[in-house]
Design a protein around this motif. Structure first.
Motif, PDB file in Angstrom:
ATOM      1  N   SER A  27       0.814  -1.216   0.000  1.00 58.79           N
ATOM      2  CA  SER A  27       0.000   0.000   0.000  1.00 58.79           C
ATOM      3  C   SER A  27       0.848   1.268   0.000  1.00 58.79           C
ATOM      4  N   VAL A  28       2.080   1.163   0.443  1.00 53.95           N
ATOM      5  CA  VAL A  28       2.929   2.347   0.549  1.00 53.95           C
ATOM      6  C   VAL A  28       3.136   3.021  -0.812  1.00 53.95           C
ATOM      7  N   ASP A  54      14.330  -1.801   4.671  1.00 56.00           N
ATOM      8  CA  ASP A  54      13.927  -0.642   3.868  1.00 56.00           C
ATOM      9  C   ASP A  54      13.367  -1.173   2.554  1.00 56.00           C
ATOM     10  N   PHE A  55      12.055  -1.161   2.447  1.00 53.33           N
ATOM     11  CA  PHE A  55      11.379  -1.852   1.348  1.00 53.33           C
ATOM     12  C   PHE A  55      10.856  -0.925   0.254  1.00 53.33           C
ATOM     13  N   CYS A  56      10.898   0.374   0.488  1.00 51.65           N
ATOM     14  CA  CYS A  56      10.402   1.318  -0.518  1.00 51.65           C
ATOM     15  C   CYS A  56      11.252   2.583  -0.459  1.00 51.65           C
ATOM     16  N   GLU A  57      11.610   3.086  -1.628  1.00 54.57           N
ATOM     17  CA  GLU A  57      12.385   4.324  -1.722  1.00 54.57           C
ATOM     18  C   GLU A  57      11.670   5.244  -2.701  1.00 54.57           C
ATOM     19  N   PHE A  58      11.582   6.515  -2.329  1.00 53.46           N
ATOM     20  CA  PHE A  58      10.918   7.476  -3.202  1.00 53.46           C
ATOM     21  C   PHE A  58      11.512   8.861  -2.998  1.00 53.46           C
ATOM     22  N   ILE A  59      11.236   9.735  -3.953  1.00 52.63           N
ATOM     23  CA  ILE A  59      11.760  11.100  -3.918  1.00 52.63           C
ATOM     24  C   ILE A  59      10.583  12.066  -3.993  1.00 52.63           C
ATOM     25  N   PHE A  65      13.357   9.554   0.428  1.00 50.30           N
ATOM     26  CA  PHE A  65      12.740   8.974   1.621  1.00 50.30           C
ATOM     27  C   PHE A  65      12.799   7.455   1.525  1.00 50.30           C
ATOM     28  N   LEU A  66      12.840   6.818   2.683  1.00 42.40           N
ATOM     29  CA  LEU A  66      12.761   5.361   2.777  1.00 42.40           C
ATOM     30  C   LEU A  66      11.569   4.984   3.646  1.00 42.40           C
ATOM     31  N   ALA A  67      10.873   3.932   3.247  1.00 42.81           N
ATOM     32  CA  ALA A  67       9.869   3.299   4.105  1.00 42.81           C
ATOM     33  C   ALA A  67      10.538   2.051   4.655  1.00 42.81           C
ATOM     34  N   ILE A  68      10.529   1.916   5.972  1.00 39.51           N
ATOM     35  CA  ILE A  68      11.276   0.856   6.656  1.00 39.51           C
ATOM     36  C   ILE A  68      10.337   0.089   7.576  1.00 39.51           C
ATOM     37  N   ASP A  73      10.004  -7.213  11.059  1.00 38.51           N
ATOM     38  CA  ASP A  73       8.711  -7.695  11.542  1.00 38.51           C
ATOM     39  C   ASP A  73       8.319  -6.836  12.729  1.00 38.51           C
ATOM     40  N   ASN A  74       7.540  -5.833  12.470  1.00 37.38           N
ATOM     41  CA  ASN A  74       7.210  -4.894  13.519  1.00 37.38           C
ATOM     42  C   ASN A  74       5.754  -4.466  13.355  1.00 37.38           C
ATOM     43  N   SER A  75       5.249  -3.736  14.317  1.00 33.06           N
ATOM     44  CA  SER A  75       3.860  -3.270  14.257  1.00 33.06           C
ATOM     45  C   SER A  75       3.753  -1.892  13.631  1.00 33.06           C
ATOM     46  N   GLU A  76       4.876  -1.379  13.124  1.00 25.68           N
ATOM     47  CA  GLU A  76       4.857  -0.057  12.521  1.00 25.68           C
ATOM     48  C   GLU A  76       5.866   0.032  11.383  1.00 25.68           C
ATOM     49  N   PHE A  77       5.623   0.988  10.509  1.00 24.64           N
ATOM     50  CA  PHE A  77       6.587   1.355   9.482  1.00 24.64           C
ATOM     51  C   PHE A  77       7.185   2.692   9.885  1.00 24.64           C
TER      52      PHE A  77
END
Length: 109
Positions: A27-28, A54-59, A65-68, A73-77
């Motif tokens: 969804s990110v 870090d599974f998503c990178e965008f500008i 930015f990185l989405a991590i 395995d966590n309850s948050e990004f």
């Protein structure tokens, strides 16, 4: 969707946390695409629910930015500026995640 600030030791805002209870890695990129001027560099591989933290990178407006998913395995990004520093684009990115709504598992914009 609720978010909370992430600050470095100097107190500078470097990103934010978002719960992944109703948000999946896939969804990110949809949220990123809703940000005017955003460009996806790397998105999660389809049908992979784990992998690099870090599974998503965008500008956005020239800032990376990185989405991590910390520890894989966590309850948050975490959505953080790269390098981690305060920048005005954080507010624009955070607003897109705050506006995100989930209806029965579907992205609702």
């Amino acid at each position: 969707m609720k978010t909370s600030e992430m600050r470095n030791d100097a107190g500078n805002l470097t990103g934010f946390r978002v719960s992944n209870n109703f948000l999946r890695r896939g969804s990110v990129p949809k949220i990123v695409r809703s940000i005017p001027g955003a460009r996806l560099v790397r998105k999660p591989a389809p049908f992979r629910f784990s992998g690099p933290d870090d599974f998503c990178e965008f500008i956005v407006d020239g800032k990376t930015f990185l989405a991590i998913e910390p520890f894989g395995d966590n309850s948050e990004f975490w959505v953080v500026a790269e390098p981690p520093e305060e920048c005005p684009q954080i507010a624009k990115v955070r607003e897109a995640f705050t506006r995100h709504r989930v209806l029965f598992g579907l992205y609702a914009g």
